[in-house]
Design a protein around this motif. Sequence first.
Motif, short mmCIF file in Angstrom:
data_model
loop_
_atom_site.label_atom_id
_atom_site.label_comp_id
_atom_site.label_asym_id
_atom_site.label_seq_id
_atom_site.Cartn_x
_atom_site.Cartn_y
_atom_site.Cartn_z
N ILE A 28 -129.14 112.25 50.18
CA ILE A 28 -129.36 110.88 50.62
C ILE A 28 -128.17 110.05 50.13
CG2 ILE A 28 -130.86 108.86 50.51
CD1 ILE A 28 -133.16 110.85 49.86
N THR A 29 -127.50 109.41 51.09
CA THR A 29 -126.32 108.62 50.75
C THR A 29 -126.50 107.19 51.27
OG1 THR A 29 -125.18 109.28 52.78
CG2 THR A 29 -124.79 110.63 50.83
N HIS A 30 -125.67 106.30 50.76
CA HIS A 30 -125.69 104.90 51.22
C HIS A 30 -124.26 104.42 51.37
CE1 HIS A 30 -125.88 100.50 50.76
NE2 HIS A 30 -126.99 100.64 51.47
N SER A 31 -124.02 103.67 52.43
CA SER A 31 -122.73 103.03 52.61
C SER A 31 -122.96 101.59 53.06
CB SER A 31 -121.85 103.77 53.63
OG SER A 31 -122.36 103.59 54.94
N ASN A 34 -123.12 101.58 57.04
CA ASN A 34 -124.18 102.29 57.75
C ASN A 34 -125.53 102.33 57.04
OD1 ASN A 34 -122.51 103.12 59.98
ND2 ASN A 34 -121.47 104.41 58.49
N TRP A 36 -128.55 103.47 54.51
CA TRP A 36 -129.02 104.74 53.96
C TRP A 36 -128.96 105.84 55.01
CZ3 TRP A 36 -129.63 105.24 48.95
CH2 TRP A 36 -129.86 104.09 48.19
N HIS A 37 -128.58 107.04 54.58
CA HIS A 37 -128.51 108.21 55.46
C HIS A 37 -129.14 109.41 54.76
CE1 HIS A 37 -125.30 105.85 57.26
NE2 HIS A 37 -125.43 106.60 58.33
N HIS A 39 -129.27 113.44 54.90
CA HIS A 39 -128.54 114.59 55.45
C HIS A 39 -129.21 115.87 54.96
CE1 HIS A 39 -125.49 111.40 55.12
NE2 HIS A 39 -124.95 111.96 56.18
N SER A 67 -137.19 115.04 63.84
CA SER A 67 -137.04 113.61 64.07
C SER A 67 -138.26 112.98 64.73
CB SER A 67 -135.80 113.34 64.92
OG SER A 67 -135.94 113.92 66.21
N HIS A 78 -130.67 110.11 64.04
CA HIS A 78 -129.43 110.42 64.75
C HIS A 78 -128.97 111.80 64.34
CE1 HIS A 78 -129.16 106.25 65.98
NE2 HIS A 78 -129.46 105.94 64.73
#
Length: 88
Positions: A28-31, A34, A36-37, A39, A67, A78
């Motif tokens: 789990i990443t955050h930018s 974009n 939170w993501h 993966h 999904s 996505h």
Amino acid sequence: MGEGHQGRAAQDDYRMLGLRGWVRALEITHSVDNGWHVHLHILMVVEQGMSDDAIEALTGGWFARWSAGLVKAGMPAHRGARRRRAAR
């Protein structure tokens, strides 16, 4: 296999692949751009190689099943897959 991966569709996929085993890592990443993501990184050990078309069909099916729950809950999903093949 892990819990949640024992459904009929998953079992059919495993038989088709000749799946020997797999490892999955959740990231789990955050930018700022974009948000939170989530993966998934999945390493599969299979009996024989697969064509790119077969891999695309398989991972497309996995993404559709995974999904569906997110979309039902009102969350966007996505797909952005990258594949790497191990050297023999």
